[in-house]
Write an enzyme that holds these catalytic residues in place. Structure first.
Site, PDB file in Angstrom:
ATOM      1  N   ASP A  12       0.879  -1.166   0.000  1.00 38.88           N
ATOM      2  CA  ASP A  12       0.000   0.000   0.000  1.00 38.88           C
ATOM      3  C   ASP A  12       0.914   1.213   0.000  1.00 38.88           C
ATOM      4  O   ASP A  12       1.760   1.334   0.886  1.00 38.88           O
ATOM      5  CB  ASP A  12      -0.872   0.021   1.269  1.00 38.88           C
ATOM      6  CG  ASP A  12      -1.985  -1.021   1.209  1.00 38.88           C
ATOM      7  OD1 ASP A  12      -2.065  -1.751   0.206  1.00 38.88           O
ATOM      8  OD2 ASP A  12      -2.768  -1.101   2.170  1.00 38.88           O
ATOM      9  N   ASP A 131     -14.230  -4.220  -2.101  1.00 35.94           N
ATOM     10  CA  ASP A 131     -14.144  -4.027  -0.652  1.00 35.94           C
ATOM     11  C   ASP A 131     -15.504  -4.399  -0.068  1.00 35.94           C
ATOM     12  O   ASP A 131     -16.507  -3.724  -0.318  1.00 35.94           O
ATOM     13  CB  ASP A 131     -13.808  -2.567  -0.321  1.00 35.94           C
ATOM     14  CG  ASP A 131     -12.383  -2.202  -0.741  1.00 35.94           C
ATOM     15  OD1 ASP A 131     -11.583  -3.123  -0.976  1.00 35.94           O
ATOM     16  OD2 ASP A 131     -12.088  -0.996  -0.835  1.00 35.94           O
TER      17      ASP A 131
END
Lengths: 262, 228
Positions: A12, A131
């Site tokens: 990330d 998600d």
């Protein structure tokens, strides 16, 4: 013999640095993405996923340069996500050396974008990132809903219906993150993984919640995932990729031996 | 000696990965490698080696190949005995025909047929086969070939594809250079004279793949091992 289950460390990134958020709030620094990617490649990672968590808000040139630098040193597949909204964004990332792009918010805003992208570049490079969060308004059955914007925005879309729609439109892989588990280190949402894996024909990458090596095994054997993605357990060297592979292999999972082990 | 490599660009997909991997291997060998990403006939015919990549749908690939007249250029490179490496859809485009997109005529340089994995939907444990076939799978080598030199048999290479060439579809089967198991055994690599073609991506297959690309840079285009 057959296809190995993949272990994918996830970088990330924000402003050119690797970070990992705990449920996307509390963020720690784990280093330079090029160095980290090269280290993982040498350690036997099967793939690298690079998610630019600031890309939706800020300029993309830094990301493109980082992807270029990673791709010139790392000769395993590279998936890039974060702020992929146009065919030009995809073209830029593929030209920079990405093998796949992960589309999230843009797919929710305009599902047809996934069809256009798959037709133009091929399904093999179009990953749809989902998600998912449990919703409990009907208590008699499990249900998950699609969220965007790092889990901040609810879409009203049912995860199972959504992944089927995405695969019908041409998605070649699903990167499935449990927003309930992300950053918790208590393991994948196995019911979510299994439900999604059985709903579609394409490979599923399980993400969100890995805290130990048994979680990786469970993701494959119980969650029926084709690949497992993790960040912090690798970034902070709690476990090496090699330890993960040895552990999974002992559990009866077929993995690729790391180059160093051959 | 300068090693000039032409990567044939017909507008389909990511040619930079293979260029970067070849560049990396050239640097490791401390050899001067010059890479051209091009559809220009003169540059391709001037190169020492040819890479014929491909991703995406075969109909679009073949349309671009035909529009740019790539077929006759490859024919000339075959006649000139230049080493040619075809990758993924590049390999499929060399076959006679593909079932993808409702049936597409390909270059027919290797006699073979491309079929869909979805038609063979269960793995050996009775589970539904995920398509695309995506990830690292073992390749068993059929015979010694210069491109397999120093690579351990049953090494894993990176695959990503939904269509494949069945073993029985290649004629003659002696052209099969490597096989992989996914639901059934299928063609992972074929070799015919100065052509070597892989379904997998050597440029994404880390050490085994880079070794194969190094072998390609050293290959003289014949099927036997070069004289020491």
């Amino acid at each position: 013999m057959g296809l190995a289950k993949r272990i994918i460390p996830c970088l990330d990134c924000e402003n050119g640095r690797v970070v990992k958020g705990v449920q996307f709030v509390d963020i720690r620094d784990a280093g330079d993405p090029v160095e980290v990617a090269r280290k993982y490649c040498e350690a036997g990672a099967d793939e690298i996923t690079f998610l630019d968590i600031t890309a939706s808000h800020l300029g993309r040139q830094t990301t493109i340069e980082t992807v270029k630098a990673i791709a010139s040193q790392v000769f395993i597949p590279l998936t890039v996500g974060g702020g992929i909204r146009t065919l030009l964004n995809i073209q830029d990332m593929l030209n920079a050396g990405a093998d796949k792009v992960a589309i999230n918010t843009a797919a929710v805003d305009n599902p047809d974008f996934v069809r256009e992208a798959a037709e133009r570049f091929g399904s093999q490079c179009i990953v749809v990132a989902v998600d998912a969060k449990r919703v409990d308004e009907d208590n008699d059955s499990l249900r998950w809903e699609v969220f965007t914007h790092g889990g901040r925005k609810r879409t009203g879309k049912d995860v199972i219906k959504w992944v089927r729609e995405m695969v019908d439109l041409g998605a070649g892989e699903i990167l499935l993150t449990s927003m309930d588990r992300d950053g918790t280190k208590i393991g994948f949402d196995l019911e979510l993984n299994c439900a999604v894996s059985r709903s579609v024909s394409v490979p599923i990458v399980a993400s969100g919640g890995v805290g130990n090596l048994q979680h990786l095994v469970d993701g494959i054997l119980i969650g029926e995932a084709d690949a497992v993605l993790a960040a912090s357990i690798f970034h902070f060297q709690e476990y090496s990729i090699q330890e993960a592979k040895t552990f999974m292999n002992k559990a009866g999972i077929e993995v690729r031996e790391s180059a160093s082990a051959e | 000696m300068l090693n000039k490599i032409a990567i044939i660009d017909y507008g389909m997909g990511n040619l930079h990965s293979v260029a970067k991997a070849l560049d990396h291997v050239g640097k490791q060998k401390e050899e001067k490698v010059e890479i051209f990403i091009t559809s220009n006939r003169r540059i391709i015919e001037d190169a020492d080696r040819i890479v014929f990549p491909g991703v995406g749908a075969i109909r679009d690939c073949m349309a671009a190949i035909n529009r740019l007249g790539i077929g006759p250029i490859i024919d000339d490179c075959i006649d000139a005995e230049k080493p040619i490496l075809a990758i993924c859809v590049g390999m499929q485009a060399l076959m006679t025909t593909s079932d993808e997109n409702g049936g597409v005529d390909c270059l027919d340089i290797i006699s073979g047929r491309v079929e869909n994995f979805a038609n063979r939907s269960l793995d050996d444990q009775g589970k539904r086969l995920k398509v695309p076939h995506m990830g690292w799978n073992e390749v068993s080598f059929d015979a010694g070939h210069p491109l397999w030199a120093n690579i351990k048999n049953l090494s894993r290479f990176y695959f990503v594809h939904s269509y494949y060439v069945p073993i029985v579809a290649i004629n003659p089967t002696s052209q099969i250079a490597g096989r992989t198991q996914y639901g059934e055994s299928f063609v992972a690599a074929v070799a015919k004279k100065n052509i070597f073609a892989t379904q997998f991506h050597p440029e994404k297959s880390q050490s085994a793949g880079l070794l194969m690309l190094k072998n390609f840079l050293e290959w003289n285009g014949t099927e036997g091992y070069p004289e020491p």
